[in-house]
Scaffold this motif. Structure first.
Motif, mmCIF file in Angstrom:
data_model
loop_
_atom_site.group_PDB
_atom_site.id
_atom_site.type_symbol
_atom_site.label_atom_id
_atom_site.label_comp_id
_atom_site.label_asym_id
_atom_site.label_seq_id
_atom_site.Cartn_x
_atom_site.Cartn_y
_atom_site.Cartn_z
ATOM 1 N N LYS A 249 41.305 40.366 46.111
ATOM 2 C CA LYS A 249 41.371 41.552 45.258
ATOM 3 C C LYS A 249 40.312 41.484 44.168
ATOM 4 O O LYS A 249 39.639 42.473 43.872
ATOM 5 C CB LYS A 249 42.763 41.682 44.629
ATOM 6 C CG LYS A 249 42.957 42.990 43.865
ATOM 7 C CD LYS A 249 44.372 43.115 43.319
ATOM 8 C CE LYS A 249 44.533 44.433 42.587
ATOM 9 N NZ LYS A 249 45.875 44.579 41.987
ATOM 10 N N ALA A 250 40.147 40.302 43.573
ATOM 11 C CA ALA A 250 39.143 40.134 42.525
ATOM 12 C C ALA A 250 37.732 40.318 43.084
ATOM 13 O O ALA A 250 36.839 40.808 42.395
ATOM 14 C CB ALA A 250 39.282 38.749 41.888
ATOM 15 N N GLU A 251 37.545 39.925 44.336
ATOM 16 C CA GLU A 251 36.235 40.067 44.977
ATOM 17 C C GLU A 251 35.939 41.521 45.321
ATOM 18 O O GLU A 251 34.783 41.890 45.524
ATOM 19 C CB GLU A 251 36.192 39.230 46.264
ATOM 20 C CG GLU A 251 36.237 37.721 46.034
ATOM 21 C CD GLU A 251 34.925 37.179 45.458
ATOM 22 O OE1 GLU A 251 33.867 37.561 45.980
ATOM 23 O OE2 GLU A 251 34.979 36.411 44.482
ATOM 24 N N ASN A 252 36.975 42.342 45.423
ATOM 25 C CA ASN A 252 36.800 43.737 45.843
ATOM 26 C C ASN A 252 37.227 44.708 44.751
ATOM 27 O O ASN A 252 37.988 45.641 44.980
ATOM 28 C CB ASN A 252 37.594 44.012 47.125
ATOM 29 C CG ASN A 252 37.083 43.181 48.293
ATOM 30 O OD1 ASN A 252 35.982 43.416 48.793
ATOM 31 N ND2 ASN A 252 37.872 42.215 48.726
ATOM 32 N N LYS A 480 41.485 36.282 37.994
ATOM 33 C CA LYS A 480 40.371 36.647 37.120
ATOM 34 C C LYS A 480 38.997 36.354 37.708
ATOM 35 O O LYS A 480 38.014 37.016 37.377
ATOM 36 C CB LYS A 480 40.513 35.926 35.770
ATOM 37 C CG LYS A 480 41.617 36.467 34.894
ATOM 38 C CD LYS A 480 41.321 37.915 34.497
ATOM 39 C CE LYS A 480 42.416 38.495 33.638
ATOM 40 N NZ LYS A 480 42.142 39.890 33.271
ATOM 41 N N HIS A 481 38.918 35.343 38.578
ATOM 42 C CA HIS A 481 37.597 34.899 39.036
ATOM 43 C C HIS A 481 37.465 34.804 40.546
ATOM 44 O O HIS A 481 36.522 34.187 41.055
ATOM 45 C CB HIS A 481 37.269 33.543 38.386
ATOM 46 C CG HIS A 481 37.290 33.589 36.889
ATOM 47 N ND1 HIS A 481 36.285 34.161 36.131
ATOM 48 C CD2 HIS A 481 38.230 33.157 35.995
ATOM 49 C CE1 HIS A 481 36.582 34.066 34.848
ATOM 50 N NE2 HIS A 481 37.761 33.465 34.731
ATOM 51 N N LYS A 484 36.027 31.704 42.952
ATOM 52 C CA LYS A 484 35.343 30.663 42.193
ATOM 53 C C LYS A 484 36.264 29.466 41.951
ATOM 54 O O LYS A 484 37.481 29.631 41.810
ATOM 55 C CB LYS A 484 34.874 31.199 40.843
ATOM 56 C CG LYS A 484 33.686 32.156 40.914
ATOM 57 C CD LYS A 484 33.253 32.565 39.511
ATOM 58 C CE LYS A 484 32.069 33.516 39.542
ATOM 59 N NZ LYS A 484 31.653 33.912 38.172
ATOM 60 N N ASN A 485 35.684 28.275 41.870
ATOM 61 C CA ASN A 485 36.422 27.080 41.479
ATOM 62 C C ASN A 485 36.357 26.941 39.962
ATOM 63 O O ASN A 485 35.479 27.526 39.302
ATOM 64 C CB ASN A 485 35.824 25.839 42.139
ATOM 65 C CG ASN A 485 35.976 25.876 43.649
ATOM 66 O OD1 ASN A 485 37.027 26.248 44.160
ATOM 67 N ND2 ASN A 485 34.907 25.516 44.361
ATOM 68 N N ILE A 486 37.239 26.151 39.396
ATOM 69 C CA ILE A 486 37.271 25.972 37.938
ATOM 70 C C ILE A 486 35.953 25.395 37.432
ATOM 71 O O ILE A 486 35.503 25.698 36.316
ATOM 72 C CB ILE A 486 38.474 25.075 37.519
ATOM 73 C CG1 ILE A 486 38.730 25.158 36.005
ATOM 74 C CG2 ILE A 486 38.286 23.641 37.965
ATOM 75 C CD1 ILE A 486 39.421 26.407 35.573
ATOM 76 N N GLU A 487 35.290 24.576 38.282
ATOM 77 C CA GLU A 487 34.021 23.954 37.896
ATOM 78 C C GLU A 487 32.898 24.987 37.751
ATOM 79 O O GLU A 487 31.877 24.718 37.098
ATOM 80 C CB GLU A 487 33.596 22.904 38.928
ATOM 81 C CG GLU A 487 34.531 21.711 39.044
ATOM 82 C CD GLU A 487 35.732 22.011 39.930
ATOM 83 O OE1 GLU A 487 35.736 23.083 40.596
ATOM 84 O OE2 GLU A 487 36.682 21.203 39.939
ATOM 85 N N ASP A 488 33.080 26.159 38.351
ATOM 86 C CA ASP A 488 32.049 27.198 38.303
ATOM 87 C C ASP A 488 32.101 28.025 37.029
ATOM 88 O O ASP A 488 31.220 28.865 36.785
ATOM 89 C CB ASP A 488 32.208 28.152 39.500
ATOM 90 C CG ASP A 488 32.086 27.437 40.834
ATOM 91 O OD1 ASP A 488 31.301 26.465 40.915
ATOM 92 O OD2 ASP A 488 32.791 27.839 41.785
ATOM 93 N N LEU A 489 33.115 27.794 36.188
ATOM 94 C CA LEU A 489 33.296 28.604 34.986
ATOM 95 C C LEU A 489 32.660 27.949 33.775
ATOM 96 O O LEU A 489 32.476 26.721 33.732
ATOM 97 C CB LEU A 489 34.787 28.813 34.714
ATOM 98 C CG LEU A 489 35.656 29.331 35.871
ATOM 99 C CD1 LEU A 489 37.073 29.578 35.365
ATOM 100 C CD2 LEU A 489 35.081 30.599 36.472
ATOM 101 N N VAL A 497 41.601 30.379 31.050
ATOM 102 C CA VAL A 497 42.455 30.096 32.210
ATOM 103 C C VAL A 497 43.549 29.103 31.827
ATOM 104 O O VAL A 497 44.731 29.290 32.163
ATOM 105 C CB VAL A 497 41.618 29.548 33.390
ATOM 106 C CG1 VAL A 497 42.528 29.002 34.485
ATOM 107 C CG2 VAL A 497 40.713 30.631 33.954
ATOM 108 N N GLU A 498 43.177 28.033 31.121
ATOM 109 C CA GLU A 498 44.147 26.993 30.752
ATOM 110 C C GLU A 498 45.176 27.509 29.753
ATOM 111 O O GLU A 498 46.367 27.175 29.842
ATOM 112 C CB GLU A 498 43.399 25.781 30.195
ATOM 113 C CG GLU A 498 42.582 25.051 31.265
ATOM 114 C CD GLU A 498 41.795 23.879 30.719
ATOM 115 O OE1 GLU A 498 41.612 23.820 29.466
ATOM 116 O OE2 GLU A 498 41.342 23.043 31.522
ATOM 117 N N LYS A 499 44.722 28.334 28.817
ATOM 118 C CA LYS A 499 45.635 28.898 27.820
ATOM 119 C C LYS A 499 46.659 29.818 28.490
ATOM 120 O O LYS A 499 47.860 29.769 28.184
ATOM 121 C CB LYS A 499 44.832 29.675 26.766
ATOM 122 C CG LYS A 499 45.677 30.233 25.626
ATOM 123 C CD LYS A 499 44.791 30.943 24.608
ATOM 124 C CE LYS A 499 45.631 31.515 23.474
ATOM 125 N NZ LYS A 499 44.780 32.237 22.469
#
Length: 590
Positions: A249-252, A480-481, A484-489, A497-499
């Motif tokens: 969904k985020a990708e589209n 939200k992303h 993507k992996n967390i490392e890409d942010l 994201v963590e909050k």
């Protein structure tokens, strides 16, 4: 209620059969009572039967024949008896419908806050800061138990009467004794099942006041049932489907309608939520239950989630309670309007109209939560178009998964406590020649049995937090992303994201530990389990019968046969209210 295909199919068959019988009964009853009675009242009967009935005595004889029609009279008396019993139950125990409102968890008393209790979220933060501090002990308290409840007649500091648990339990037991002696099986069966659920709810609070944590858990599973392996499997599958859906969904994003994009990006606070709920209530004609009973939308400092209540210790009328700090986007507000107002509030409205006040009948919560979710979906598609996409399973799976993690840790503690008994069991089974699979199954059964008999004081709350945090972090990252992996942010995105994951984890734990920590409270499994049941009933076109009254679907056929007819969902009314709310949002934005 277990999700068993055979059981659901049997229920559906019974409802359809009873519904067919109901049509015949209504026609007969209307002809034999209403039509003739109206003619008599209007004196039209003197003209119609003048040639055949020459004297008043003959007219009185006709009236007598109508009134003593045994089938009609029996059904009418049974209905009146059932409603009378149910209202007695409600008068004695209706205040315990939302039993969890007395079980709001908070943390320890904090010396820095003048011995005020920490909030639940603050205690979770303390736990996370003290992971390596052996002197720290995680603790949850339930101050409303002492503030609002008593075992004897007692007055609160503000001068109001505390809820007298023992007195109410005696009232329920007196009604139960009369029901057990009831000769009419229908008049007995329907109220008795309802009574047993309320009895279990009162017991939850009695055990909580006594500090009997295991007793609270055992009583709560009688009121709400427990999670099971099948439901956990569905939750796990639903979680994976949800993550994949959110990634795609985020990708589209471009496929979303302009309306959906607008509402997703618009925030509404508690005052604004109240305003839109009021619009929906008025548009759906749900404000006045009768001339003396009106529903009110209230912003409440104490509640932690939006609640629809027919009655409440703090209010003398039906209310919709909104937490003062609640904030949602427009899409969520639209879902809440359908879920809380058009579904839950309407259930109270119809129950009142039937003469049942706010009473629920039997084990109703699973199905009703599921139907509310299905109706959300229908409305969203109507508002945003058929291209509006939803996960296959809408209900949040995290309540069930978090409960299951707590259950695993409870079983782990029990296993340690009965280690010697387990060793003896394995030794005995091995001598009997049982294979390893059979031995493991017997040991699991023993642990399960002992878990209902042996109390534990604590589990590793940090392990549950980490598990749920990981699930919610993965979900928010996908939402939200995309893929993507967390490392890409970047650092700011990771912090967001963590909050959010921390905030949503606390919300899950706060709800599942409304029972009595370290035991979980199984009520919130209703969303997932109910959605599965509602979908099965929708496929069979029987979902309309019980949806807008708080009734166990397995009892619908008995109610129909007893002459208690349940009103069905008015879909057009729900759609109109939703459209009015969206139209107002759109105008406000322009």
């Amino acid at each position: 209620m277990k999700i068993e295909q055979q059981s659901i199919e049997s229920t559906i068959k019974e409802i359809k059969k009873a519904e067919a019988e109901k049509e015949v009964e209504i026609a007969v009853e209307k002809f034999e009572t209403e039509a003739v009675a109206e003619a008599i009242e209007s004196e039209d009967i003197f003209n119609k039967f003048d040639e055949k009935l020459k004297t008043i005595s003959e007219i009185e004889k006709l009236i007598e024949e109508i009134e003593i029609n045994s089938e009609v009279k029996e059904r009418k008396e049974r209905k009146e008896k059932i409603i009378r019993y149910l209202n007695e139950i409600y008068d004695a125990a209706g205040k315990y419908e939302m039993v969890y409102s007395y079980l709001i968890p908070v943390g320890k008393k904090d010396k820095e806050k003048k011995d005020e209790y920490r909030t639940f979220d603050e205690e979770i933060d303390e736990m996370n800061k003290n992971r390596n501090n052996s002197e720290y002990n995680f603790e949850i308290n339930y101050p409303k138990l002492d503030k609002d409840l008593s075992f004897v007649p007692e007055i609160k500091e503000n001068g109001e009467q505390k809820v007298d648990l023992i007195s109410d339990m005696k009232k329920i037991e007196e009604i139960e004794e009369r029901l057990n002696g009831e000769k009419d099986e229908y008049a007995k069966k329907i109220p008795l099942k309802t009574l047993k659920i309320f009895k279990a709810k009162i017991n939850i609070l009695i055990k909580a006041k006594e500090g009997d944590k295991l007793g609270v858990f055992n009583s709560s599973t009688k009121a709400y049932n427990d999670i099971n392996d099948q439901l956990v499997e569905i939750a796990e599958r639903g979680k994976n489907q949800r993550i994949e859906f959110l990634k795609n969904k985020a990708e589209n994003e471009e496929n979303k309608s302009e309306m959906e994009k607008l509402l997703e990006n618009k925030k509404f606070n508690a005052q604004e939520i109240k305003a839109f709920f009021d619009i929906a209530i008025d548009k759906a004609d749900l404000r006045d239950f009768d001339k003396d009973t009106k529903v009110e939308v209230v912003i409440d400092e104490e509640v932690k989630s939006i609640d629809v209540r027919y009655s409440d210790p703090d209010y003398d009328h039906p209310v919709v309670l909104i937490p003062s700090n609640r904030e949602v986007n427009g899409v969520k507000l639209l879902k809440l309007t359908e879920h809380e107002i058009i579904c839950h509030l309407t259930a109270n409205y119809y129950g009142h109209d039937l003469g049942l006040k706010g009473l629920s009948i039997g084990d109703w919560e699973d199905l009703h939560e599921g139907v509310a979710i299905l109706n959300e979906n229908r409305i969203m598609k109507k508002i945003f178009g058929e291209d509006y996409k939803l996960p296959e399973i809408q209900a949040l799976p995290y309540y069930v998964l978090a409960m299951n993690k707590a259950k695993e840790l409870i079983y782990k503690e029990i296993k340690n406590k009965i280690n010697l008994e387990i060793k003896e069991k394995i030794k005995k089974l091995s001598k009997e020649g049982k294979n390893q699979k059979a031995i493991n199954e017997d040991v699991d059964s023993l642990i399960k049995k002992r878990s209902k008999e042996i109390a534990i004081e604590n589990i590793d709350i940090g392990e549950i937090y980490d598990y749920v945090y990981g699930l919610r972090k993965e979900e928010y990252l996908a939402e939200k992303h995309g893929k993507k992996n967390i490392e890409d942010l970047n650092a700011g995105e990771i912090e967001e994201v963590e909050k959010e994951a921390d905030k949503k984890t606390k919300a899950i734990l706060k709800r599942i530990f409304r029972g009595h920590y370290p035991y979980y409270f199984s009520k919130d499994k209703s969303y997932l389990e109910g959605e599965i049941i509602a979908k099965l009933m929708e496929e069979s076109e029987t979902d309309k019968y019980p949806t807008q009254s708080k009734v166990d679907p397995k009892m619908i056929s008995d109610l129909i046969k007893a002459g208690v007819y349940i009103k069905s969902y008015t879909y057009k009314k729900g759609l109109k209210a939703a459209k009015d709310v969206v139209e107002r949002m759109w105008k406000d934005n322009i």
